[in-house]
Design a protein around this motif. Structure first.
Motif, PDB file in Angstrom:
ATOM      1  N   PHE A  49     -13.620 -49.236   0.600  1.00 38.10           N
ATOM      2  CA  PHE A  49     -13.938 -47.816   1.426  1.00 38.10           C
ATOM      3  C   PHE A  49     -14.596 -48.079   2.796  1.00 38.10           C
ATOM      4  O   PHE A  49     -15.235 -48.932   2.691  1.00 38.10           O
ATOM      5  CB  PHE A  49     -14.539 -46.906   0.321  1.00 38.10           C
ATOM      6  CG  PHE A  49     -13.961 -46.610  -1.078  1.00 38.10           C
ATOM      7  CD1 PHE A  49     -12.670 -46.206  -1.167  1.00 38.10           C
ATOM      8  CD2 PHE A  49     -14.838 -46.822  -2.395  1.00 38.10           C
ATOM      9  CE1 PHE A  49     -11.969 -45.908  -2.366  1.00 38.10           C
ATOM     10  CE2 PHE A  49     -14.162 -46.494  -3.309  1.00 38.10           C
ATOM     11  CZ  PHE A  49     -12.848 -45.979  -3.512  1.00 38.10           C
ATOM     12  N   ASP A  51     -16.981 -45.776   5.233  1.00 30.87           N
ATOM     13  CA  ASP A  51     -17.576 -44.595   5.920  1.00 30.87           C
ATOM     14  C   ASP A  51     -17.142 -44.489   7.299  1.00 30.87           C
ATOM     15  O   ASP A  51     -17.737 -45.179   8.076  1.00 30.87           O
ATOM     16  CB  ASP A  51     -18.979 -44.638   5.571  1.00 30.87           C
ATOM     17  CG  ASP A  51     -19.700 -43.328   5.796  1.00 30.87           C
ATOM     18  OD1 ASP A  51     -19.181 -42.594   6.705  1.00 30.87           O
ATOM     19  OD2 ASP A  51     -20.917 -43.172   5.229  1.00 30.87           O
ATOM     20  N   THR A  75     -18.028 -49.498  -0.898  1.00 33.40           N
ATOM     21  CA  THR A  75     -17.754 -49.443   0.491  1.00 33.40           C
ATOM     22  C   THR A  75     -18.233 -51.137   1.218  1.00 33.40           C
ATOM     23  O   THR A  75     -18.847 -51.722   0.757  1.00 33.40           O
ATOM     24  CB  THR A  75     -19.017 -48.519   1.164  1.00 33.40           C
ATOM     25  OG1 THR A  75     -19.040 -47.175   0.383  1.00 33.40           O
ATOM     26  CG2 THR A  75     -19.046 -48.557   2.556  1.00 33.40           C
ATOM     27  N   PHE A 245     -12.853 -39.857   5.491  1.00 28.58           N
ATOM     28  CA  PHE A 245     -13.967 -39.604   4.793  1.00 28.58           C
ATOM     29  C   PHE A 245     -15.271 -40.056   5.683  1.00 28.58           C
ATOM     30  O   PHE A 245     -15.227 -41.003   5.701  1.00 28.58           O
ATOM     31  CB  PHE A 245     -13.902 -39.923   3.291  1.00 28.58           C
ATOM     32  CG  PHE A 245     -13.021 -39.427   2.553  1.00 28.58           C
ATOM     33  CD1 PHE A 245     -12.405 -38.050   2.524  1.00 28.58           C
ATOM     34  CD2 PHE A 245     -12.067 -40.112   1.705  1.00 28.58           C
ATOM     35  CE1 PHE A 245     -11.625 -37.249   1.862  1.00 28.58           C
ATOM     36  CE2 PHE A 245     -11.128 -39.287   0.711  1.00 28.58           C
ATOM     37  CZ  PHE A 245     -10.983 -38.049   0.860  1.00 28.58           C
ATOM     38  N   ILE A 260     -18.580 -43.163  -0.670  1.00 33.37           N
ATOM     39  CA  ILE A 260     -17.351 -42.593  -0.306  1.00 33.37           C
ATOM     40  C   ILE A 260     -16.409 -42.635  -1.755  1.00 33.37           C
ATOM     41  O   ILE A 260     -15.691 -41.625  -1.752  1.00 33.37           O
ATOM     42  CB  ILE A 260     -16.465 -43.425   0.575  1.00 33.37           C
ATOM     43  CG1 ILE A 260     -17.301 -43.378   1.923  1.00 33.37           C
ATOM     44  CG2 ILE A 260     -15.216 -42.821   0.827  1.00 33.37           C
ATOM     45  CD1 ILE A 260     -17.468 -42.316   2.664  1.00 33.37           C
ATOM     46  N   ASN A 261     -16.846 -43.311  -2.694  1.00 35.40           N
ATOM     47  CA  ASN A 261     -16.160 -43.102  -3.991  1.00 35.40           C
ATOM     48  C   ASN A 261     -16.267 -41.797  -4.503  1.00 35.40           C
ATOM     49  O   ASN A 261     -15.292 -41.171  -5.147  1.00 35.40           O
ATOM     50  CB  ASN A 261     -16.801 -44.416  -4.932  1.00 35.40           C
ATOM     51  CG  ASN A 261     -18.193 -43.934  -5.255  1.00 35.40           C
ATOM     52  OD1 ASN A 261     -18.973 -43.819  -4.150  1.00 35.40           O
ATOM     53  ND2 ASN A 261     -18.410 -44.251  -6.278  1.00 35.40           N
ATOM     54  N   CYS A 264     -13.433 -39.591  -2.982  1.00 34.29           N
ATOM     55  CA  CYS A 264     -12.205 -39.669  -3.577  1.00 34.29           C
ATOM     56  C   CYS A 264     -12.235 -39.216  -5.322  1.00 34.29           C
ATOM     57  O   CYS A 264     -11.024 -38.720  -5.540  1.00 34.29           O
ATOM     58  CB  CYS A 264     -12.166 -41.338  -3.790  1.00 34.29           C
ATOM     59  SG  CYS A 264     -12.027 -42.346  -2.244  1.00 34.29           S
ATOM     60  N   ALA A 281      -9.387 -43.015   2.920  1.00 35.15           N
ATOM     61  CA  ALA A 281     -10.842 -43.498   2.404  1.00 35.15           C
ATOM     62  C   ALA A 281     -10.729 -45.109   2.643  1.00 35.15           C
ATOM     63  O   ALA A 281     -11.907 -45.618   3.208  1.00 35.15           O
ATOM     64  CB  ALA A 281     -11.062 -43.457   0.927  1.00 35.15           C
ATOM     65  N   CYS A 282      -9.694 -45.652   3.043  1.00 26.65           N
ATOM     66  CA  CYS A 282      -9.607 -47.142   3.215  1.00 26.65           C
ATOM     67  C   CYS A 282      -8.819 -47.510   4.705  1.00 26.65           C
ATOM     68  O   CYS A 282      -9.213 -48.475   5.242  1.00 26.65           O
ATOM     69  CB  CYS A 282      -8.986 -47.680   2.150  1.00 26.65           C
ATOM     70  SG  CYS A 282      -9.384 -47.425   0.431  1.00 26.65           S
TER      71      CYS A 282
END
Length: 545
Positions: A49, A51, A75, A245, A260-261, A264, A281-282
């Protein structure tokens, strides 16, 4: 270099929208081979992930400590705007963040701050010029963008200094981040046409849609104070290639819990396509900001995470450059030595410094809104004792102050509603964007004590409740701790709880307090120079005339 190893599981190929059993072979920090299998364990191998916009300083941790907490949640990198330390220490502060982040195995990417000082209406500790920005672009490959252009009027009216900074970013192939809350329609189109490529300040879907339609990337923000997830998430299914995100600002206790998880997980609970969630996210931040972060391709850096499922996104392990940096909720990044730099020059205050003589019968009151950076303007009758306008607990109207931390000056005074304190005072030298000392409380003596605790520590957050005092020292630029991130999280959680026991009903009282000096967000805020109307961009009286 890492040893050679391999990991088997369900490989999540986001661009192809496929999940298949396979093995990732890692050699010297890179993915050397991806082998498809007929079956594999029920764990999901996924890119890490990102940020897409965060002020690391808001965690009250230096980058090396921020990384230790973030990797627990999968992250692997951040797009970090060092605007906060830039306002305190200028280019030296930006360089500090880069050098500190280099000490750990984490993909920190930084922006060159575009608005230091943030406005001419407050006292900052430094200035970052166009020449400084060009030097940062030339010297540091980690600086991959021009950080948020908060001076959106300067963009629209083609301010020559603003134009020069944007032109420099384009000359060096850097993206330009936006910051234009409430901008819609033709103005949003004009903002984008000037070269601004992102915005993380949308608080309505209508506003975000206007910006998406002119090609901007929209960041869904969910931080400790500003929360726009619910307002924007329904746009993700139709605009997955243009959304990311971010947290923007994340206090240490919240960072220990999730990152960030969590976004999701919440998106999955709304039954949004998992590949679209993971695209935001990725993938999108890596591609937009040209990050050297692996995306599960052969010859990529071995940056990936292991998840137990794609509903809750529980992170089993995090790998960066082929090294396992977190496993089962435990960080494996070792602590490093964190130097201390600062810029703090003001003396101890007296209770009389916070007195305010009434000019009219009514006061202008800032209405703080939980989970929002924007505020409203209200009017209440002034409560006056012995010629001093004081807090009005019956109406939850508290006296607030901003104290210049860089030089001796008279504190600015105003009033604020919705913090809910029934006793004592709270104070902080985390005061966006210039990081002067901001405080509020039920009486002048408590406010003065809380402010002086911060001054004596040359930075920190404090709470005063009768004979009880709590202080979390923040000696790095007056906004960060050099100590262990997990211990800072506990100390912050304790002082946060103290503020809530004193009556605050806000989700994150200290984070909300810090934004009450953020002049670029409407409608009414307080700087060290006075009460400021963010709609009219001018100072106003704390009294309604």
């Amino acid at each position: 270099m890492s040893q050679h190893f391999q990991v088997s599981g369900q490989i999540v190929d986001i661009p192809a929208k496929q999940i298949y059993p396979g093995t990732i072979v890692v050699k010297d920090g890179y993915i050397s081979e991806i082998i498809k299998l007929s079956s594999a364990p029920d764990i999901f191998i996924c890119p890490g992930f990102i940020d897409a916009h965060v002020h690391v300083e808001s965690s009250m941790l230096v980058p090396a400590e921020f990384a230790r907490l973030a990797v627990m949640h999968g992250t692997v990198g951040t797009i970090s705007d060092p605007h906060e330390i830039g306002n305190v220490l200028g280019v030296a502060g930006v360089k500090y963040m880069i050098e500190n982040g280099r000490q750990v195995n984490f993909k920190f990417y930084f922006g060159a701050p575009s608005c230091v000082p943030a406005t001419p209406f407050e006292t900052a500790g430094a200035e970052i010029t166009a020449d400084d920005i060009e030097s940062l672009f030339q010297e540091y490959p980690e600086i991959t963008y021009l950080a948020e252009m908060m001076n959106w009027p300067g963009v629209l009216f083609e301010d020559p200094i603003v134009k020069e900074k944007i032109a420099l970013a384009q000359k060096y192939g850097r993206e330009v981040d936006g910051h234009a809350p409430g901008l819609k329609g033709e103005k949003a189109a004009q903002y984008a046409a000037a070269g601004i490529t992102t915005d993380h300040e949308c608080f309505t879907a209508e506003e975000a849609l206007d910006k998406l339609k002119v090609g901007m990337k929209i960041l869904i923000r969910e931080g400790s104070a500003a929360k726009n997830f619910e307002a924007l998430i329904d746009l993700l299914p139709d605009y997955a290639d243009q959304m990311m995100f971010c947290s923007d600002d994340k206090h240490p206790d919240n960072l220990v819990e999730s990152h960030i998880n969590a976004l999701c997980r919440r998106a999955a609970a709304k039954n949004i396509d998992r590949f679209k969630i993971l695209q935001a996210a990725c993938i999108n931040p890596v591609e937009h900001y040209h990050m050297k972060v692996g995306l599960l391709k052969v010859n990529d850096p071995a940056d990936f995470i292991l998840l137990d499922n794609l509903d809750e996104f529980n992170v089993l392990a995090t790998y960066i450059n082929g090294q396992k940096v977190a496993e089962n909720g435990q960080s494996l990044i070792p602590r490093v030595k964190n130097e201390i730099i600062n810029n703090f020059s003001t003396g101890i205050k007296s209770t009389s410094d916070f007195a305010l003589s009434p000019e009219t019968k009514n006061i202008a009151v800032i209405e703080a809104l939980d989970g929002q950076l924007i505020t409203n303007r209200l009017s209440y009758p002034a409560k006056v004792v012995a010629g001093n306008a004081i807090s009005d607990l019956a109406n939850d109207v508290l006296k607030m102050t901003v104290v210049n931390r860089y030089e001796e000056a008279k504190p600015a005074i105003a009033f604020i509603k919705n913090f809910g304190l029934q006793r004592g005072a709270i104070a902080s030298s985390v005061g966006h964007d210039s990081h002067n000392i901001i405080a509020l409380g039920v009486d002048d003596e408590s406010i003065c004590r809380a402010v002086n605790l911060v001054i004596k520590a040359r930075g920190g957050v404090s709470a005063v409740d009768g004979s009880e005092e709590k202080l979390l020292p923040l000696p790095v630029a007056g906004i960060m701790s050099a100590e262990d991130g997990f211990e800072v999280s506990k100390a912050y959680a304790a002082i946060d709880q103290m503020a809530k026991k004193m009556g605050s009903k806000l989700t994150s009282p200290f984070m909300s307090l810090s934004f009450m000096a953020l002049l670029v967000i409407p409608s009414l805020k307080l700087s060290d120079k006075g009460l400021f109307d963010g709609d009219k961009f001018e100072f106003v009286s704390p009294f309604d005339k």
